[in-house]
Write a protein that holds these residues in place. Structure first.
Motif, mmCIF file in Angstrom:
data_model
loop_
_atom_site.group_PDB
_atom_site.id
_atom_site.type_symbol
_atom_site.label_atom_id
_atom_site.label_comp_id
_atom_site.label_asym_id
_atom_site.label_seq_id
_atom_site.Cartn_x
_atom_site.Cartn_y
_atom_site.Cartn_z
ATOM 1 N N TYR A 91 0.841 -1.210 0.000
ATOM 2 C CA TYR A 91 0.000 0.000 0.000
ATOM 3 C C TYR A 91 0.870 1.251 0.000
ATOM 4 O O TYR A 91 0.640 2.188 -0.778
ATOM 5 N N LEU A 95 0.274 1.186 -4.185
ATOM 6 C CA LEU A 95 -1.153 1.462 -4.345
ATOM 7 C C LEU A 95 -1.471 2.942 -4.116
ATOM 8 O O LEU A 95 -0.746 3.649 -3.423
ATOM 9 N N HIS A 97 -3.145 6.056 -2.527
ATOM 10 C CA HIS A 97 -3.622 6.335 -1.181
ATOM 11 C C HIS A 97 -4.936 7.111 -1.185
ATOM 12 O O HIS A 97 -5.632 7.161 -0.168
ATOM 13 N N ASP A 101 -7.966 1.621 -2.833
ATOM 14 C CA ASP A 101 -7.001 0.524 -2.846
ATOM 15 C C ASP A 101 -6.750 -0.056 -1.451
ATOM 16 O O ASP A 101 -6.277 -1.183 -1.328
ATOM 17 N N TRP A 102 -7.071 0.706 -0.414
ATOM 18 C CA TRP A 102 -6.873 0.173 0.934
ATOM 19 C C TRP A 102 -7.746 -1.048 1.191
ATOM 20 O O TRP A 102 -7.460 -1.849 2.083
ATOM 21 N N VAL A 105 -5.806 -4.120 1.077
ATOM 22 C CA VAL A 105 -5.093 -4.400 2.318
ATOM 23 C C VAL A 105 -5.994 -5.179 3.265
ATOM 24 O O VAL A 105 -5.596 -6.179 3.867
ATOM 25 N N ARG A 170 -2.470 -5.454 -7.948
ATOM 26 C CA ARG A 170 -3.856 -5.656 -7.496
ATOM 27 C C ARG A 170 -4.304 -7.088 -7.760
ATOM 28 O O ARG A 170 -4.908 -7.737 -6.887
#
Length: 267
Positions: A91, A95, A97, A101-102, A105, A170
């Protein structure tokens, strides 16, 4: 006259748990390093944690100090070192922020935690030659070393170099996450011994990993992780095509002396 049972010394009992806590130390250190932008160092800490995780169970067997406490501690630590730490590392490194995209995680960590919980319920403390689902250290190690591999000339010479590496990451995170909670059998790490083919191969792979750690870390660990993942998938497909029995229906021991061959080290 009955012989008195001998218990391990307290110092020996703490030795395998010490390696487990060292794994936790490296997992936390990897998160801190990644948050500071030191992504290469973060990858090293995940790898170091993996070696600690490989050793704690073997030391527990060698010293006869295995316990339910150690099994639970190992899984809790693995959730951080091979679930949260690699996901946060990617991340911070790759990725976006500002978007969603979190969620990747969360997905990766959730699957790692579920995989470890299932292992504790079904298999903890038992000898096993196969794991149900991709072991979390294998998933976390493969994910963490992707950044390393992406910085090498070998990566740039492959056909995937033209693809956006954020997109590749991803798909990689989702694929590894789903494999952790799948029923695909993945080979366990055999006992080190020259008495069996599996044991001798384990020694060769371990020595090769040590060699690569010093000379070709960025080119070795990610391809090796991908090879392990593909091996499990290909074997599963071949069993289905040839209608072979599931390895979970076969005896777990790979060697004749009945020792436990793998523990949650590669969970």
């Amino acid at each position: 006259m009955a012989r008195r049972r001998r218990f391990p010394r307290p110092s020996l009992v703490m030795l395998p748990n010490g390696f487990t806590l060292a794994n936790l130390f490296f997992g936390i250190f990897a998160i801190v390093a990644a948050s500071r932008g030191n992504h290469v160092q973060a990858g090293w800490y995940i790898v170091f944690g993996g070696f600690c995780d490989m050793l704690d169970g073997r030391i527990a067997r060698a010293t006869n100090t295995g316990s339910p406490f150690g099994e639970e501690l190992d899984s809790l630590v693995d959730a951080i070192s091979f679930g949260l730490a690699p996901a946060l590392m990617m991340y911070f490194a790759v990725l976006k922020h500002s978007g969603w995209d979190w969620i990747l995680v969360w997905l990766f960590c959730a699957c790692a935690v579920m995989r470890l919980a299932r292992f504790n319920v079904e298999s903890a403390g038992k000898a096993k030659s196969y794991f149900k689902g991709l072991p979390s250290p294998a998933a976390g190690g493969t994910l963490a070393t992707y950044y390393w591999f992406s910085q090498t000339p070998l990566y740039n010479e492959t056909f995937i170099s033209g693809w956006p590496w954020e997109t590749i990451l991803r798909f990689l995170m989702v694929g590894l996450a789903l494999l952790m909670i799948s029923n695909v059998p993945f080979p366990g790490w055999p006992k080190f011994t020259f008495r069996t083919v599996h044991g001798a191969a384990a020694i060769v792979v371990f020595v090769s990993s040590i060699f690569a750690l010093f000379f070709l870390p960025k080119e070795f660990f990610f391809p090796f992780g991908v090879l392990y993942v593909l091996t499990g998938l290909v074997l599963a497909v071949l069993r289905g095509v040839l209608e072979l029995p599931s390895p979970f229906d076969e005896p777990d021991e790979l060697d004749a002396d009945g020792d436990s061959l793998a523990e949650e080290s590669p969970s």
